[in-house]
Design a protein around this motif. Structure first.
Motif, PDB file in Angstrom:
ATOM      1  N   SER A  70       0.840  -1.209   0.000  1.00 13.57           N
ATOM      2  CA  SER A  70       0.000   0.000   0.000  1.00 13.57           C
ATOM      3  C   SER A  70       0.872   1.254   0.000  1.00 13.57           C
ATOM      4  O   SER A  70       2.022   1.224   0.436  1.00 13.57           O
ATOM      5  N   ALA A  71       0.307   2.339  -0.482  1.00 11.95           N
ATOM      6  CA  ALA A  71       1.035   3.615  -0.527  1.00 11.95           C
ATOM      7  C   ALA A  71       1.557   3.980   0.863  1.00 11.95           C
ATOM      8  O   ALA A  71       2.715   4.404   1.007  1.00 11.95           O
ATOM      9  N   ALA A  72       0.731   3.785   1.880  1.00 11.50           N
ATOM     10  CA  ALA A  72       1.105   4.183   3.239  1.00 11.50           C
ATOM     11  C   ALA A  72       2.305   3.391   3.763  1.00 11.50           C
ATOM     12  O   ALA A  72       3.043   3.872   4.615  1.00 11.50           O
ATOM     13  N   SER A  73       2.488   2.172   3.245  1.00 11.15           N
ATOM     14  CA  SER A  73       3.590   1.333   3.744  1.00 11.15           C
ATOM     15  C   SER A  73       4.830   1.398   2.868  1.00 11.15           C
ATOM     16  O   SER A  73       5.785   0.665   3.110  1.00 11.15           O
ATOM     17  N   ARG A  74       4.821   2.257   1.846  1.00 10.81           N
ATOM     18  CA  ARG A  74       5.988   2.294   0.958  1.00 10.81           C
ATOM     19  C   ARG A  74       7.115   3.185   1.462  1.00 10.81           C
ATOM     20  O   ARG A  74       8.220   3.161   0.922  1.00 10.81           O
ATOM     21  N   GLY A  75       6.815   4.027   2.463  1.00 13.68           N
ATOM     22  CA  GLY A  75       7.865   4.884   3.015  1.00 13.68           C
ATOM     23  C   GLY A  75       8.330   5.962   2.051  1.00 13.68           C
ATOM     24  O   GLY A  75       9.521   6.223   1.929  1.00 13.68           O
ATOM     25  N   ILE A  76       7.372   6.582   1.356  1.00 10.60           N
ATOM     26  CA  ILE A  76       7.720   7.649   0.431  1.00 10.60           C
ATOM     27  C   ILE A  76       7.136   8.974   0.906  1.00 10.60           C
ATOM     28  O   ILE A  76       6.175   8.995   1.670  1.00 10.60           O
ATOM     29  N   GLY A  77       7.725  10.068   0.433  1.00  5.68           N
ATOM     30  CA  GLY A  77       7.130  11.388   0.619  1.00  5.68           C
ATOM     31  C   GLY A  77       6.597  11.852  -0.719  1.00  5.68           C
ATOM     32  O   GLY A  77       7.206  11.575  -1.755  1.00  5.68           O
ATOM     33  N   PHE A  78       5.450  12.524  -0.723  1.00  9.91           N
ATOM     34  CA  PHE A  78       4.815  12.948  -1.979  1.00  9.91           C
ATOM     35  C   PHE A  78       4.443  14.421  -1.884  1.00  9.91           C
ATOM     36  O   PHE A  78       3.806  14.836  -0.921  1.00  9.91           O
ATOM     37  N   VAL A  79       4.842  15.198  -2.885  1.00  6.96           N
ATOM     38  CA  VAL A  79       4.423  16.605  -2.955  1.00  6.96           C
ATOM     39  C   VAL A  79       3.589  16.771  -4.221  1.00  6.96           C
ATOM     40  O   VAL A  79       4.036  16.439  -5.316  1.00  6.96           O
ATOM     41  N   PHE A  80       2.373  17.275  -4.056  1.00  4.97           N
ATOM     42  CA  PHE A  80       1.440  17.376  -5.170  1.00  4.97           C
ATOM     43  C   PHE A  80       1.567  18.715  -5.873  1.00  4.97           C
ATOM     44  O   PHE A  80       2.132  19.665  -5.355  1.00  4.97           O
ATOM     45  N   GLN A  81       0.976  18.747  -7.068  1.00  6.07           N
ATOM     46  CA  GLN A  81       1.030  19.926  -7.918  1.00  6.07           C
ATOM     47  C   GLN A  81       0.342  21.122  -7.265  1.00  6.07           C
ATOM     48  O   GLN A  81       0.850  22.226  -7.265  1.00  6.07           O
ATOM     49  N   HIS A  82      -0.841  20.866  -6.725  1.00  2.55           N
ATOM     50  CA  HIS A  82      -1.571  21.973  -6.104  1.00  2.55           C
ATOM     51  C   HIS A  82      -1.392  21.880  -4.609  1.00  2.55           C
ATOM     52  O   HIS A  82      -1.254  20.795  -4.072  1.00  2.55           O
ATOM     53  N   TYR A  83      -1.395  23.026  -3.987  1.00  5.63           N
ATOM     54  CA  TYR A  83      -1.188  23.042  -2.541  1.00  5.63           C
ATOM     55  C   TYR A  83      -2.210  22.128  -1.911  1.00  5.63           C
ATOM     56  O   TYR A  83      -3.399  22.328  -2.059  1.00  5.63           O
ATOM     57  N   ALA A  84      -1.722  21.149  -1.188  1.00  2.00           N
ATOM     58  CA  ALA A  84      -2.651  20.227  -0.542  1.00  2.00           C
ATOM     59  C   ALA A  84      -2.572  20.408   0.973  1.00  2.00           C
ATOM     60  O   ALA A  84      -2.752  19.466   1.721  1.00  2.00           O
ATOM     61  N   LEU A  85      -2.321  21.644   1.401  1.00  2.00           N
ATOM     62  CA  LEU A  85      -2.249  21.883   2.843  1.00  2.00           C
ATOM     63  C   LEU A  85      -3.656  21.970   3.417  1.00  2.00           C
ATOM     64  O   LEU A  85      -4.594  22.368   2.732  1.00  2.00           O
ATOM     65  N   PHE A  86      -3.785  21.602   4.673  1.00  2.00           N
ATOM     66  CA  PHE A  86      -5.074  21.720   5.354  1.00  2.00           C
ATOM     67  C   PHE A  86      -5.222  23.162   5.842  1.00  2.00           C
ATOM     68  O   PHE A  86      -4.441  23.627   6.670  1.00  2.00           O
ATOM     69  N   GLY A  87      -6.259  23.843   5.319  1.00  2.00           N
ATOM     70  CA  GLY A  87      -6.424  25.261   5.600  1.00  2.00           C
ATOM     71  C   GLY A  87      -6.775  25.578   7.042  1.00  2.00           C
ATOM     72  O   GLY A  87      -6.465  26.657   7.538  1.00  2.00           O
TER      73      GLY A  87
END
Ligand SMILES: Nc1ncnc2c1ncn2[C@@H]1O[C@H](COP(=O)(O)OP(=O)(O)O)[C@@H](O)[C@H]1O
Ligand SMILES: [Mg+2]
Length: 238
Positions: A70-87
């Motif tokens: 699963s994505a959660a168990s792959r140990g990666i960091g991901f930065v998306f194109q659009h700001y995906a910060l929690f406002g």
């Protein structure tokens, strides 16, 4: 951590977004995925992240076959194109998010989370801004926060999908420099999606050029520039 992509195919309603793609990325390398819109860059990045399941092919991180992980168990960091910060969360809470949702047994203490957040704010050159809200930051600062958040759990692999696409040229250049030095300092293996060849050539150790779901060329920037492997590459760079 090295990454090996072996004969990966992925289609959406019979349209092949990735067509038997193979790529071997060395431990510590910075690779750019370059190509026009619709060439399959995001799909390839999402397959590597475990956010899309390929129909065929395997993905390896080092000696580990992660195709079914699963994505959660792959140990990666991901930065998306659009700001995906929690406002509704502060900068510090955004950066700490991945740490605070860890299972209780492995979750760091509140004090450790606090010091990790301070460390990450230093790393992305935003010391002292932890109490701000995303709406109180510039676009460039927000992407620095997104980068800090992606690095919170100390991934060995960092995946970035056109992270500076919405920023102006000067801020983009600053962030490129910051990203490349973080990559080098932390010994990351990074894959950076862009459709901007100047950005790919200035950032990456090697560039993979995609065209309609296939790799046209995978080489160091000088080789892509001086010895384009196909008419497509020549046209794309022109
Ligand atoms: N969720 C989806 N559903 C249907 N088609 C998709 C989906 N995601 C991507 N595609 C299609 O797959 C192809 C590759 O898309 P993508 O990987 O997003 O390209 P890029 O990131 O290079 O612009 C495009 O033709 C796109 O329309
Ligand atoms: Mg894309």
């Amino acid at each position: 951590m090295s990454i090996r992509i072996e004969d990966v195919s992925k289609s959406y309603s019979s349209y092949p977004a990735l067509d038997r793609v193979s790529l071997e990325i060395e431990d510590g390398e910075f690779v750019a995925l370059l190509g026009p819109s619709g060439s399959g860059k995001t799909t390839l990045l999402r397959v590597i992240a475990g956010l899309e399941e390929p129909e065929a092919g395997r993905v390896w991180f080092g000696q580990r076959d992660v195709t079914d992980t699963s994505a959660a168990s792959r140990g990666i960091g991901f930065v998306f194109q659009h700001y995906a910060l929690f406002g509704h969360m502060t900068v510090a809470q955004n950066i700490a998010f991945g740490l605070t949702v860890m299972p209780r047994a492995s979750r760091p203490s509140k004090a450790d989370v606090g010091s990790r957040v301070e460390e990450l704010l230093e790393l992305v050159q935003l010391p002292g801004l932890g109490a701000r809200y995303p709406s109180e930051l510039s676009g460039g600062q927000r992407q620095r926060v997104a980068l800090a958040r992606a690095l919170a759990r100390k991934p060995k692999i960092l995946l970035l999908d056109e992270p500076f696409g919405a920023l102006d040229a000067k801020v983009r250049r600053e962030l490129r420099g910051a990203l490349r030095s973080i990559h080098d300092d932390l010994g990351l293996t990074s894959i950076f999606v862009t459709h901007d060849h100047e950005e790919a050539f200035t950032l990456a150790d090697r560039v993979a050029l995609l065209n309609t779901g296939r790799i046209e060329q995978f080489a160091v920037p000088s080789e892509v520039e001086n010895a384009p492997a196909s008419q497509f590459v020549r046209d794309f760079l022109a």
